[in-house]
Design a protein around this motif. Sequence first.
Motif, PDB file in Angstrom:
ATOM      1  N   LYS A 844       0.839  -1.205   0.000  1.00 52.04           N
ATOM      2  CA  LYS A 844       0.000   0.000   0.000  1.00 52.04           C
ATOM      3  C   LYS A 844       0.868   1.246   0.000  1.00 52.04           C
ATOM      4  O   LYS A 844       0.588   2.215  -0.711  1.00 52.04           O
ATOM      5  N   GLY A 845       1.936   1.243   0.751  1.00 53.49           N
ATOM      6  CA  GLY A 845       2.789   2.415   0.811  1.00 53.49           C
ATOM      7  C   GLY A 845       3.456   2.716  -0.517  1.00 53.49           C
ATOM      8  O   GLY A 845       3.585   3.886  -0.911  1.00 53.49           O
ATOM      9  N   VAL A 846       3.902   1.669  -1.244  1.00 50.80           N
ATOM     10  CA  VAL A 846       4.540   1.885  -2.543  1.00 50.80           C
ATOM     11  C   VAL A 846       3.521   2.468  -3.535  1.00 50.80           C
ATOM     12  O   VAL A 846       3.845   3.370  -4.313  1.00 50.80           O
ATOM     13  N   ILE A 951       9.492   3.899   2.013  1.00 53.53           N
ATOM     14  CA  ILE A 951      10.805   4.553   1.836  1.00 53.53           C
ATOM     15  C   ILE A 951      11.901   3.720   2.492  1.00 53.53           C
ATOM     16  O   ILE A 951      13.025   3.581   1.950  1.00 53.53           O
ATOM     17  N   ASP A 952      11.597   3.138   3.658  1.00 59.17           N
ATOM     18  CA  ASP A 952      12.587   2.264   4.304  1.00 59.17           C
ATOM     19  C   ASP A 952      12.921   1.073   3.412  1.00 59.17           C
ATOM     20  O   ASP A 952      14.094   0.634   3.333  1.00 59.17           O
ATOM     21  N   GLN A 953      11.885   0.498   2.736  1.00 63.88           N
ATOM     22  CA  GLN A 953      12.137  -0.621   1.809  1.00 63.88           C
ATOM     23  C   GLN A 953      13.079  -0.179   0.689  1.00 63.88           C
ATOM     24  O   GLN A 953      13.996  -0.909   0.295  1.00 63.88           O
ATOM     25  N   ILE A 954      12.878   1.036   0.172  1.00 67.11           N
ATOM     26  CA  ILE A 954      13.711   1.550  -0.911  1.00 67.11           C
ATOM     27  C   ILE A 954      15.125   1.822  -0.415  1.00 67.11           C
ATOM     28  O   ILE A 954      16.128   1.543  -1.114  1.00 67.11           O
ATOM     29  N   HIS A 964      16.712  10.385  -1.376  1.00 73.65           N
ATOM     30  CA  HIS A 964      16.029  11.409  -2.185  1.00 73.65           C
ATOM     31  C   HIS A 964      14.543  11.495  -1.817  1.00 73.65           C
ATOM     32  O   HIS A 964      13.999  12.592  -1.639  1.00 73.65           O
ATOM     33  N   LEU A 965      13.912  10.341  -1.685  1.00 73.52           N
ATOM     34  CA  LEU A 965      12.490  10.339  -1.347  1.00 73.52           C
ATOM     35  C   LEU A 965      12.254  10.769   0.096  1.00 73.52           C
ATOM     36  O   LEU A 965      11.268  11.436   0.409  1.00 73.52           O
TER      37      LEU A 965
END
Length: 980
Positions: A844-846, A951-954, A964-965
């Motif tokens: 969901k976050g992505v 963002i943590d996953q990225i 950057h995000l």
Amino acid sequence: MASLQGRYREAERLADEARDHAHAAGSPDAEVVYLAQVIVWAWARGGETAERFLDACRATPEGRNNSAMSTISCLYAGRFEEARLSARSTRSLLDHIPGPPRLYAFKLLAEAAFVLDERDLAADLYERLLPYAGRCAIGGGGATAYGAVSQSLGLCAMTGGDLDTAVRWLRSAVDRNRSFGAGPYVAASQADLADALLRRGDDPAEAADLLADAAATAERLGMDRLGARVEALRATVPSDADADDRTLARAVAVLGAQADRGLLAAACDLPAERFLAALARAPQPATDVTPDEGRADRLRAAEAIERLGMHRRHRNELARLRLAALPLGDPATAVRATLDAARAALHRFDPVTAADLCTAALDRVAPYGATARVWRAELLTVLGTAQAATGDRSTATQTLTEAADLADLTGARAVAIEATLAMPLDARYEPGSCGPVETRLRGLLDAAPAPYRVRIMARLGADALASRPGATSEREELVDRAVDEARSLDDGRILVEVLCAWHRTVLGPARIDERLARGAETVELARRHDMPANELEARLNLFTTLLTAGRIDQAEAELHRYEDLATRIGEPLFLMYARSRRATLATLRGRFADAERLAREAYEAGRSVTPDAKLLYELQSFARALARGETDHDACASSVQRTATAYPLVVALIMERDGRPDEAREQLRTSMNILDMALAGFELYTLSVVADLASRLGDADCAAEVARRLSPYAHHVAVAGTGSVCTGSTARSLGRCAATTGDLDTAATLLRDGIAADRRLGALPFVAFGAHELAAVLFRRNGPGDAAEAATVRAEAASIASTLGMTLPDNALSQAPDRVALNRHGDSWALTYEGRTSVLRASKGVAQLAVLIANPGRDIAAIELAGGVDSNDRMQVIDETAKLNYRKRMSALQTEMEHGDAATVAKASREYDAIVRTVKRATGLGGRTRLASSEAERARINVTRTLRQAIDQILAIDEAAGLHLHAGIRTGTRCRYESG
């Protein structure tokens, strides 16, 4: 029989023998029968025979005591006053004349009434003789035969001054007496007919010919009395030239000096050479014609037009002549002539003439009272139709309502249905209401005969329910049934009318193949049955369908045929449609100056006949502004009526163009229900406008909903109504929706398809928009080869815009290419950052992150990202203390901006603007504090959490992209991605 056939000597001999035998047999009727036979010879021959009749009358009690014979004997003796007194006394005894000799006595008295000019007696005799018009007058068991009864009817009519009726009966008498072999009575009828023609002022040549025949018969049979009358009549026959001049002068007085030469010739009823000779002498219009003579002249002219088969060419003149002749002539015939002429005028698109004819007829039939009720209903129906055609809908509704009520009162159901079918829709009723037209139509439907039933169903479906939201299925069901039933009637004209109604109803893209087939069928049927108005309507619908299908060459050819027919007819309404559809194509091609000129011409042509002319002009002005990339607030606001279902969408569009994106986004989301209520034919156009607005506002949910509805029509063209506006390929709108939801691969594919489709249409403005939008998508996606393709299409868009004078919208083209992109591939997401691509598991976050990245620089509510619905459980966004602190800080910043240096002013201005935006988001009208729902607060918390998890996953996969995000994503009740 010898007397009837003119063998008088033989008749006298046989009568004398019969009297002798009767006396020898002791018959009491011997003298009565003899006297009856003598009077016949006396009437026909005069002279010695008349003296013999008088002697017999004086010598016998029957002759002295018989009132009819007494009247005739006084008349023959020249004692006219005695004859007049006897005739008047005889009138009171008409009911007591015995049966067998009744017609014989009536016929004798009719001649006496004519000679003595006793009009009352003649009127009584006319009514008594009328039931026996086709008979021969026989008296005393066949003792006497006195010729055709129609001769006496003609004499009575002539005595009463009704010369037209007299001529009709006397022509019949000539024929009837010939059929009886009654030569003397043929001659007498010819003399009487000549007299009537001369009194009526007809062609003297016919009268002269009749008198010549009568004179020859009188001389041959020794009919001295008839011969004397013929010579007296001959003396009154004018010379041909004088009579012809008089005839022409009276015709000119009736028809006017500028009347058509053929019409004058018909009214004069002269041989061609004599008419032309009289025309060359140019007699002045007669000024000494009495009103009665004028009416007779008009009636005679009307009858001549009909007799000579000129009624189709001179319908209007025929109707006016018959109306002006009343009360002479048949009022029903005058009304029929008027209705025929008025309907023909409507068929020629001349409603003013139709209205004038019906108004004149209503005045002329008023004296006929209750007898004229059905006539009035029919005339009012045509009058109301003409008023509606001139654009006077309010008066038309009143007139047609009166017609329907009057028809119901008299039981004329067909007229009531026609009046109701002709009623214009009442604009005072809000969309969705049940107005009087719908109520009347539904009341008539069940009991209507089949031909009317199909027309009522068609009118209900096509027009009466057109503005009712959600009635599409009911409307289409009604017109489908109407078409099926109309085909079974085998009436081509009704089928054309019903098919046109079907086309006005089935305007959406779902049945486009059926529309194409039926459109061609309707055009051909209307042309075959000479129904030009329906042919034009069918051609306009076919043009729209072809354009929607993307068949631009065929659509233009159909529009050209429409223009040719509309120009030949010259009707302003059709010229308005022709010019406005040319304006549509001019806008589509980017010829904006031509489009403006054509739209103005369309407005000028139609403004006097339809209130829709201004609305059409504003709609096209709005579309033209959009195609140029400009904003025309006035045209935008005027493009739909404030009561229309699409008006909230217009409000959202104005808000967005005014730089109020938050208000526009909220307005758009609350207006999405209009997609279920879009008017038939406006579906694709409405979806394309919503797609544009959702893209500008970055509203992914609205864009997704539009894409769901628009996807089945990806190969169509967005057209409004019957071609009043066209916004190019629907594929471009779908591409914008895909870009808004973050599906950049699909967006690029659809935008390329849209550009190709718009190229085929020659729609250069929309090619430019598509190329501009494709460049933005490619810059954002930043995949292999995207930069080069983006530069190419961007250059093309700029070149077209420069050539056409367009303004391309501000979007990602004005920014550097995004360093990061998220695109979905099945159950996973592809993260691209500075040329590197990583794969992320779906979450969901992505997905929320992808929406923010797809709409850089735009605030998106957390509750939208979460997919929630705002609740009524609310709390303050900021409290009063915070508002007070904001006010104090804004006051301090204002002081800095007034007295600080340039750097201080710039910094204070930025902070001041930021505080203003914050306070505006937190307050409503009048500065009242906004309330945030608990649902919104929960969404803020949950979205913040899921975005951080994404963002943590990225960060774990691509640390630079994650950092950057982490720096670019702003969370809260409204979230935002800053790409810089």
